[in-house]
Design a protein around this motif. Structure first.
Motif: not given
Length: 411
Positions: A45-46, A49, A52, A61, A113
């Motif tokens: 997930f990091i 991010v 992004h 997203w 996500y």
């Protein structure tokens, strides 16, 4: 909408790195780091991010919200989580509840996500990443179970650096993703069959009876979902209805299990875990009856176990005083959230089952399997809120969704 991965290299790096970490690196070391799934979803997930941010928000997203196309699922889950937060007011163990709640939050973020992002990997296809990781993980597990390796002796079992039962559950949950990889080509089908065979072998060789039971029930539910006996399959709702029935009746069912004939039958099983479980359930039953409507609060199941309020029956029968949960999701919900929590959980499960039934084709079968297998496991093993198994479930759901998104993109 335009796929910005063609213009921004961080998108490619972020997606490929997250996918490899989540489905290759961590599954291969899962046999030595049983909580690797939590770290895997967090690191993946990091990566997304960071990707992004580096691409000025151009990572689509907004499309991630098409998870199950079902607002009732999200609304019922929010109602359940709201009651969980309210129950912290009278909980005797708030810090532990909040720690477990972080695992739920991480799983939700991963499901929202990651799937569509990881479906656009460039370096390796999702199928290659998932199948390779599972094959290595299953092979390591089988080598240890057959005595080919002796890695277990090199670690401290009390530190939980090695837990083959938890690895067996990971393999159980990854089976639908393996099946989804066998969509095109003889080579892909043969590889998927090999990976699936290794998974099943590892599950059956292990002493993880909870994982074996989850495999049997999940397979039966998937077979039901694959048979179009109605215009729209009702397998998801059948699983939800069965779960709700057992959950509501669990305090009564415990009385039937906590009898001498039932205990004698359970003691004849290869593992003593079943008899121990019933002893714990009987102890927790006395606790939940003291506050049947609102419960003892989030995290209270651990408190009740450690203080002996729920383990007196187990101790009297010669079991150690180490219970941190009833190892039964319905009893845990009854104990912590009471009748109100049971009602809200029932609503959520029904909405989830209905949403699964609305899916089309192979993804519906895969979700039905995961739904039934996860529910079965939560009924007989571990704590409902433990991050390691929830995130193992999240990895499996993300794998199925990313494979389905990849399939739709290519078709």
């Amino acid at each position: 909408m335009k796929d910005w991965s063609r213009d921004y290299w961080p998108l490619r790096i972020g997606r490929d790195t997250a996918a490899i970490i989540l489905f290759f690196v961590f599954p291969t070391i899962h046999v030595m780091a049983t909580r690797g799934a939590v770290a895997a979803t967090g690191v993946a997930f990091i990566c997304i991010v960071v990707m992004h941010v580096l691409t000025k928000g151009r990572s689509l997203w907004n499309e991630e919200w098409q998870l199950l196309y079902a607002k009732p699922v999200a609304l019922s889950l929010m109602a359940l989580l709201l009651w969980w937060l309210i129950s912290l007011i009278w909980s005797p163990d708030r810090s532990f509840a909040l720690r477990d709640g972080s695992g739920l939050l991480l799983m939700a973020l991963a499901l929202i996500y990651l799937p569509i992002q990881l479906a656009r990997t460039v370096l390796l296809t999702p199928s290659t990443i998932i199948v390779t990781g599972v094959i290595v993980c299953a092979s390591l597990m089988i080598c240890e179970l057959l005595g080919i390796t002796r890695l277990y002796d090199r670690f401290d079992p009390s530190a939980e650096l090695w837990d083959l039962n938890r690895t067996a559950l990971l393999l159980t949950l990854m089976l639908p993703a393996i099946a989804l990889t066998a969509s095109k080509g003889m080579w892909r089908a043969a590889t998927a069959v090999l990976a699936g065979a290794l998974c099943v072998a590892g599950i059956l060789l292990s002493q993880g009876q909870s994982a074996q039971l989850a495999l049997i029930v999940g397979t039966a539910a998937a077979a039901l979902a694959a048979v179009p006996f109605t215009r729209r399959s009702a397998a998801g709702r059948c699983v939800a209805a069965g779960c709700i029935t057992v959950m509501v009746a669990m305090p009564v069912l415990v009385k039937g299990l906590d009898t001498k004939p039932a205990r004698d039958a359970l003691s004849s099983l290869p593992s003593a875990n079943a008899e121990h479980r019933v002893a714990l359930w009987a102890g927790y039953q006395s606790v939940l009856l003291e506050r049947p409507v609102v419960g003892w609060g989030a995290g209270a199941a651990r408190y009740a176990g450690l203080t002996g309020q729920a383990t007196e029956v187990a101790i009297a029968r010669g079991y150690p005083h180490t219970a941190t949960s009833p190892h039964n999701a319905p009893l845990e919900i009854w104990t912590e959230l009471g009748l109100i929590g049971v009602a809200l959980m029932s609503l959520f499960l029904w909405c989830l089952g209905a949403a699964i039934d609305r899916q089309g084709g192979r993804i519906r079968v895969a979700f039905t399997y995961l739904f039934a297998a996860a529910i079965t496991y939560s009924f007989v093993s571990s704590s409902l809120y433990q991050g390691w198994w929830l995130n193992s479930l999240a990895m499996a759901v993300v794998a199925c969704l990313m494979l389905e998104n990849r399939h739709k993109t290519l078709s």
